[in-house]
Write a protein that holds these residues in place. Structure first.
Motif, short mmCIF file in Angstrom:
data_model
loop_
_atom_site.label_atom_id
_atom_site.label_comp_id
_atom_site.label_asym_id
_atom_site.label_seq_id
_atom_site.Cartn_x
_atom_site.Cartn_y
_atom_site.Cartn_z
N ARG A 21 16.34 -7.65 -35.18
CA ARG A 21 17.24 -8.81 -35.11
C ARG A 21 18.63 -8.47 -34.57
N LYS A 22 18.77 -7.28 -34.03
CA LYS A 22 20.05 -6.88 -33.44
C LYS A 22 20.26 -7.55 -32.09
N ILE A 23 21.51 -7.82 -31.79
CA ILE A 23 21.87 -8.36 -30.49
C ILE A 23 21.91 -7.18 -29.52
N PHE A 104 40.16 -23.02 -31.19
CA PHE A 104 39.62 -22.85 -29.85
C PHE A 104 40.41 -21.74 -29.15
N SER A 105 39.85 -21.23 -28.08
CA SER A 105 40.50 -20.16 -27.33
C SER A 105 41.27 -20.76 -26.17
N LYS A 106 42.48 -20.30 -25.99
CA LYS A 106 43.27 -20.74 -24.84
C LYS A 106 42.99 -19.86 -23.62
N LYS A 107 42.52 -18.63 -23.89
CA LYS A 107 42.23 -17.69 -22.80
C LYS A 107 40.80 -17.18 -22.92
N LEU A 108 40.15 -17.04 -21.78
CA LEU A 108 38.76 -16.57 -21.76
C LEU A 108 38.63 -15.19 -22.38
N ASN A 109 39.57 -14.29 -22.11
CA ASN A 109 39.49 -12.93 -22.69
C ASN A 109 39.52 -12.96 -24.22
N ASN A 110 40.31 -13.86 -24.79
CA ASN A 110 40.34 -13.99 -26.25
C ASN A 110 39.01 -14.52 -26.77
N HIS A 111 38.43 -15.44 -26.05
CA HIS A 111 37.14 -16.02 -26.42
C HIS A 111 36.06 -14.94 -26.40
N ILE A 112 36.02 -14.18 -25.32
CA ILE A 112 35.04 -13.10 -25.20
C ILE A 112 35.26 -12.06 -26.29
N GLY A 113 36.52 -11.75 -26.58
CA GLY A 113 36.84 -10.79 -27.64
C GLY A 113 36.33 -11.25 -29.00
N ALA A 114 36.48 -12.53 -29.30
CA ALA A 114 36.00 -13.07 -30.58
C ALA A 114 34.47 -12.97 -30.66
N VAL A 115 33.80 -13.23 -29.55
CA VAL A 115 32.34 -13.13 -29.52
C VAL A 115 31.90 -11.69 -29.75
N TRP A 116 32.51 -10.75 -29.05
CA TRP A 116 32.14 -9.34 -29.21
C TRP A 116 32.51 -8.80 -30.59
N TYR A 117 33.61 -9.27 -31.14
CA TYR A 117 34.00 -8.88 -32.49
C TYR A 117 32.90 -9.28 -33.48
N PHE A 118 32.40 -10.50 -33.33
CA PHE A 118 31.31 -10.97 -34.19
C PHE A 118 30.05 -10.14 -33.97
N ILE A 119 29.70 -9.88 -32.71
CA ILE A 119 28.47 -9.13 -32.40
C ILE A 119 28.50 -7.75 -33.04
N HIS A 120 29.60 -7.05 -32.89
CA HIS A 120 29.68 -5.69 -33.47
C HIS A 120 29.57 -5.74 -35.00
N GLY A 121 30.23 -6.70 -35.62
CA GLY A 121 30.12 -6.85 -37.07
C GLY A 121 28.71 -7.22 -37.50
N TYR A 122 28.08 -8.10 -36.76
CA TYR A 122 26.72 -8.55 -37.07
C TYR A 122 25.74 -7.39 -36.97
N ASN A 123 25.80 -6.63 -35.89
CA ASN A 123 24.89 -5.49 -35.72
C ASN A 123 25.15 -4.41 -36.76
N THR A 124 26.41 -4.18 -37.13
CA THR A 124 26.74 -3.20 -38.16
C THR A 124 26.18 -3.64 -39.50
N GLU A 125 26.27 -4.93 -39.78
CA GLU A 125 25.73 -5.49 -41.02
C GLU A 125 24.22 -5.24 -41.10
N LEU A 126 23.51 -5.38 -39.99
CA LEU A 126 22.07 -5.14 -39.97
C LEU A 126 21.75 -3.67 -40.17
N ASP A 127 22.63 -2.77 -39.75
CA ASP A 127 22.42 -1.33 -39.96
C ASP A 127 22.42 -0.97 -41.44
N ARG A 128 23.20 -1.71 -42.21
CA ARG A 128 23.32 -1.43 -43.67
C ARG A 128 22.11 -1.89 -44.45
N ILE A 129 21.33 -2.78 -43.87
CA ILE A 129 20.17 -3.33 -44.60
C ILE A 129 19.03 -2.34 -44.67
#
Length: 129
Positions: A21-23, A104-129
């Motif tokens: 279930r990892k991204i 909402f994001s005013k800049k695309l880079n901030n939007h992408i950063g928020a998405v990647w921040y979530f992805i890394h946290g999500y995948n790390t969470e799955l590693d702990r399971i």
């Protein structure tokens, strides 16, 4: 979701490993074939060579993913359940992806950063399971 104003639609293209279930792949962009190519390019080589991709019937997938690695399926088959569930999780945990949100994001880079921040946290969470 939108960046800066409602005219600037942004889509999150995701690929997951159904077992772990990892991204494993992601691209943030528009809904074109060019973006589908970038999603495919974001996948590790082992997935490009050996994995099988189940997608909806969006035409861009058919033109980018090699036919021997791709199968377009309807939602009723259950083969896209994991990615649909992940899309809901994204909307629950990343406020800027919610429709009609005050966040909402005013800049695309901030939007992408928020998405990647979530992805890394999500995948790390799955590693702990």
């Amino acid at each position: 979701s939108f960046v800066d104003c409602k005219k600037n639609e942004v889509y999150i293209w995701l690929a997951i490993d159904r077992k772990s279930r990892k991204i494993v792949g992601c691209f943030v962009g528009d809904r074109t074939r060019k973006s589908a190519r970038k999603l495919w390019a974001s996948l590790p080589e082992i997935y490009q060579q050996r994995a099988f991709a189940y997608t909806d019937f969006w035409q861009a997938y058919k033109t980018v993913i090699p036919p021997k690695r791709h199968k377009a399926v309807a939602k009723e088959t259950g083969l896209t359940n994991h990615i649909e569930r992940l899309n809901n999780t994204f909307r629950q945990r990343v406020s800027r992806l919610v429709r009609e949100s005050l966040s909402f994001s005013k800049k695309l880079n901030n939007h992408i950063g928020a998405v990647w921040y979530f992805i890394h946290g999500y995948n790390t969470e799955l590693d702990r399971i």
